[in-house]
Enzyme design. Structure first.
Site, PDB file in Angstrom:
ATOM      1  N   HIS A 221       0.826  -1.208   0.000  1.00  0.00           N
ATOM      2  CA  HIS A 221       0.000   0.000   0.000  1.00  0.00           C
ATOM      3  C   HIS A 221       0.856   1.252   0.000  1.00  0.00           C
ATOM      4  CE1 HIS A 221      -3.127   2.882   1.447  1.00  0.00           C
ATOM      5  NE2 HIS A 221      -3.819   2.200   0.554  1.00  0.00           N
TER       6      HIS A 221
ATOM      7  N   HIS B  74     -11.550  -1.591   3.818  1.00  0.00           N
ATOM      8  CA  HIS B  74     -11.609  -1.667   2.354  1.00  0.00           C
ATOM      9  C   HIS B  74     -12.536  -2.747   1.854  1.00  0.00           C
ATOM     10  CE1 HIS B  74      -9.505   1.504   0.378  1.00  0.00           C
ATOM     11  NE2 HIS B  74      -8.872   1.641   1.531  1.00  0.00           N
TER      12      HIS B  74
ATOM     13  N   HIS C 141      -7.636  -1.660  -5.119  1.00  0.00           N
ATOM     14  CA  HIS C 141      -7.885  -2.144  -3.759  1.00  0.00           C
ATOM     15  C   HIS C 141      -8.631  -3.483  -3.759  1.00  0.00           C
ATOM     16  CE1 HIS C 141      -6.665   1.991  -2.832  1.00  0.00           C
ATOM     17  NE2 HIS C 141      -6.375   1.550  -1.618  1.00  0.00           N
TER      18      HIS C 141
ATOM     19  N   HIS D 133     -14.940   7.062   2.408  1.00  0.00           N
ATOM     20  CA  HIS D 133     -13.714   6.262   2.572  1.00  0.00           C
ATOM     21  C   HIS D 133     -12.609   7.058   3.274  1.00  0.00           C
ATOM     22  CE1 HIS D 133      -9.617   5.771   0.843  1.00  0.00           C
ATOM     23  NE2 HIS D 133      -9.744   4.552   1.359  1.00  0.00           N
TER      24      HIS D 133
ATOM     25  N   PHE E 247      -1.809   7.296   4.093  1.00  0.00           N
ATOM     26  CA  PHE E 247      -1.756   6.077   3.282  1.00  0.00           C
ATOM     27  C   PHE E 247      -0.470   5.276   3.501  1.00  0.00           C
ATOM     28  CE2 PHE E 247      -4.677   8.392   0.158  1.00  0.00           C
ATOM     29  CZ  PHE E 247      -5.811   7.847   0.738  1.00  0.00           C
TER      30      PHE E 247
ATOM     31  N   HIS F 265      -4.396   6.083  -5.844  1.00  0.00           N
ATOM     32  CA  HIS F 265      -5.554   6.797  -5.289  1.00  0.00           C
ATOM     33  C   HIS F 265      -5.901   7.976  -6.201  1.00  0.00           C
ATOM     34  CE1 HIS F 265      -3.546   4.722  -1.980  1.00  0.00           C
ATOM     35  NE2 HIS F 265      -4.762   4.500  -1.531  1.00  0.00           N
TER      36      HIS F 265
ATOM     37  N   HIS G  43     -10.687   6.783   7.203  1.00  0.00           N
ATOM     38  CA  HIS G  43      -9.240   6.791   7.457  1.00  0.00           C
ATOM     39  C   HIS G  43      -8.900   7.821   8.532  1.00  0.00           C
ATOM     40  CE1 HIS G  43      -7.163   4.043   4.738  1.00  0.00           C
ATOM     41  NE2 HIS G  43      -8.128   4.271   3.868  1.00  0.00           N
TER      42      HIS G  43
HETATM   43 CU1  C2O Z   1      -5.387   2.911  -0.420  1.00  0.00          CU
HETATM   44 CU2  C2O Z   1      -8.161   3.439   1.977  1.00  0.00          CU
HETATM   45  O1  C2O Z   1      -6.614   3.637   0.865  1.00  0.00           O
END
Ligand code: C2O
Length: 538
Positions: free
Chosen positions: A125, A316, A155, A282, A303, A146, A286
């Site tokens: 990631h 995810h 993802h 989303h 990230f 992203h 985070h």
């Molecule tokens: Cu690659 Cu939720 O991020």
């Protein structure tokens, strides 16, 4: 890119090689879809502190060089022997949790440089979000998964292999990831799931926001306030806006990202664009999960480190579930993913359960059932699908706004650069009653939004509510959506933010007006500029 991938000849090109034909299929030309990077050319990814003293962190997210040839993914080679059913994290029983813990224990105990290890999994990631690799075909640009149409498919593949590795470690082909059902505002999904909380478990991560442990409800828009039922309504509206009204591929999944697309160096017109699912709920999760006292809001808040928290994969898994839900499960019938070959033919690398490097294509990720897994129906989805936000205003706010001196802002480039400060309210031309095809959506475009990602910042968009500020509730029809920006210090981002606004205008009853009042509310302390505001049918 040449035929040697990581020092190994790609199988498809081997034939040409043995025939002695100096014949390259595609190399050296610039491919348009994103290709796999050269893993031998890795640089340290960088990140800097977000809060506290400024420090630059150099991260070695470089991925292990595989010992065997690259495997080209086919459904035949990765036959699904059994269907995996991914269950909601708050509903699985103690046996399921015990196996889940065991799987992560085993993954954590593998040597760091094992492609299947938890450390490598997290680095996968980091590597593709913090600039460890250059794009194949344009080594002046870093590869980033992203902020564009790559987000959902990349993802999905990531979780697919992560799940296969866990399954093989516990020797159970039915092993399935759980999903963190944070959108569920009725049946207990909207808390940090209990299975990830015991401190002695392999599913625990110390770097989480300690103020957000149960019974704190998740916030799907950063910084919303109110009692529990007010938070719930704002969460439901966040889901309704991000999932239901953004009903075409570009608005929901994100826009074009091809070889040469550069996040830091794009112009207003070439700026990539993340979709509502990524930028909205989303990113909000985070931020909500990460430890706000850590310099980088680790782990989930940036990230680079997000995938060091096992909760990441459950987060995810829900995003992935929502992609399927968006595609097949919402009113109005199936919706379409992008069909552009530059999307379908984009390629990525992942490691499989044997530690082999596998090359996959976006087009093979579009049908989760072909990949051998799925999700149960979630009854609580109905709450946000049918949220139906009511307006808190009636009639156009334009005349009063004009009288009080609210400026008119039009499309770029006529405005020059506008600083948002803590927010901007403007009168913006709208297409009103002009005709459109049924396929078109009424969309607001925040053109050329530019920010240096030194700290987490959100831009909330409201219509017809000139008094909007950072404490305005987001549960009404005037709330259009939120663009959340995950920090990556020192890195600049230019984006064209697009959100469906037609449904909001209809609900307020101002869909025929030739002008509307638009407000952008900034939460966070990062200077943001834009180049223009535009409402049009797309
Ligand atoms: Cu690659 Cu939720 O991020």
């Amino acid at each position: 890119m040449g035929p040697y991938i990581n020092g190994f000849l790609e199988p498809s090109r081997f034939i040409f090689f043995v025939l002695g034909a100096v014949y390259w299929c595609t190399p050296f030309a610039t491919p348009s879809p994103i290709g796999v990077p050269n893993l031998r050319e890795c640089q340290l990814a960088t990140d800097r502190s977000v809060v506290g003293p400024l420090t630059t962190v150099q991260l070695n997210c470089c991925l292990p060089i595989p010992r065997s040839n690259v495997v080209d993914f086919t459904f035949g080679k990765y036959k699904a022997t059994t269907k995996r059913l991914r269950m909601p994290a708050h509903k699985v029983g103690s046996n399921y949790i015990a196996k889940y813990r065991r799987a992560y224990e085993l993954m954590r105990s593998l040597p760091q440089d094992d492609p299947r290890s938890f450390a490598t999994q997290a680095n996968v990631h980091c590597a593709f979000c913090n600039g460890a690799y250059k794009q194949a075909g344009d080594d002046s640009v870093l590869l980033q998964v992203h902020f564009s149409w790559l987000f959902l498919a990349w993802h999905r593949w990531y979780l697919y292999f992560h799940e296969r590795i866990l399954a093989s470690l516990v020797g159970d082909p039915t092993f399935s990831l759980v999903f963190w059902n944070w959108d569920d505002q009725r049946d207990g999904g909207n808390f940090m799931p209990a299975m990830f909380l015991p401190t002695d478990s392999s599913l625990y991560d110390a770097k989480r926001n300690q103020a957000n442990l149960p019974p704190t409800l998740v916030k799907l828009v950063p910084g919303i306030t109110g009692n529990n039922s007010e938070i719930i309504n704002q969460n439901l509206n966040a889901m309704y806006q991000d999932m239901v009204t953004n009903d075409n591929a570009e608005l929901f999944m994100g826009g074009t990202y091809v070889t040469g697309t550069d996040l830091s160096n794009s112009t207003v017109l070439s700026a990539p664009l993340g979709g509502s699912i990524e930028n909205g709920v989303h990113n909000a999760i985070h931020f909500w999960t990460g430890d706000i006292t850590q310099p980088l809001i680790q782990d989930m808040g940036t990230f680079t480190t997000a995938a060091r928290d096992p909760i990441f994969y459950a987060h995810h898994s829900n995003v992935d579930r929502l992609w399927d839900k968006w595609r097949y499960g919402l009113p109005g019938g199936p919706r379409d993913d992008h069909s552009d070959p530059d999307f379908l033919n984009a390629e990525f690398y992942f490691y499989d359960e044997n530690g082999s490097l596998v090359k996959v294509k976006v087009s093979d990720a579009l049908d989760s059932s072909k990949l051998g897994y799925g999700y149960p129906e979630v009854a609580a989805d109905e709450l946000w699908i049918n949220y139906s936000p009511a307006p808190v205003t009636s009639g156009s706010a334009v005349p009063a706004a004009r009288a009080s001196g609210v400026p008119v802002v039009g499309a770029a480039p006529q405005n020059g650069t506008i600083s948002l400060g803590s927010g901007l309210t403007a009168i913006v031309a709208a297409p009103g009653n002009t005709s459109r095809s049924t396929k078109q959506r009424e969309v607001v475009v925040i053109q050329g939004l530019k920010v240096t990602r030194d700290s987490f910042v959100s831009v909330l968009v409201f219509v017809n509510l000139p008094s909007s500020n950072s404490s305005t509730a987001t549960s009404s029809a005037e709330y259009v959506g939120t663009y959340n920006i995950i920090p990556a210090p020192g890195k600049t981002l230019t984006a064209n933010v697009k959100l469906e606004i037609g449904d909001n205008l209809q609900r307020i009853g101002i869909q025929s007006e030739a002008e509307v009042v638009l407000s952008l509310v900034v939460k966070g302390n990062q200077p943001i500029t834009i180049q223009g505001l535009l409402i049009r049918y797309e």
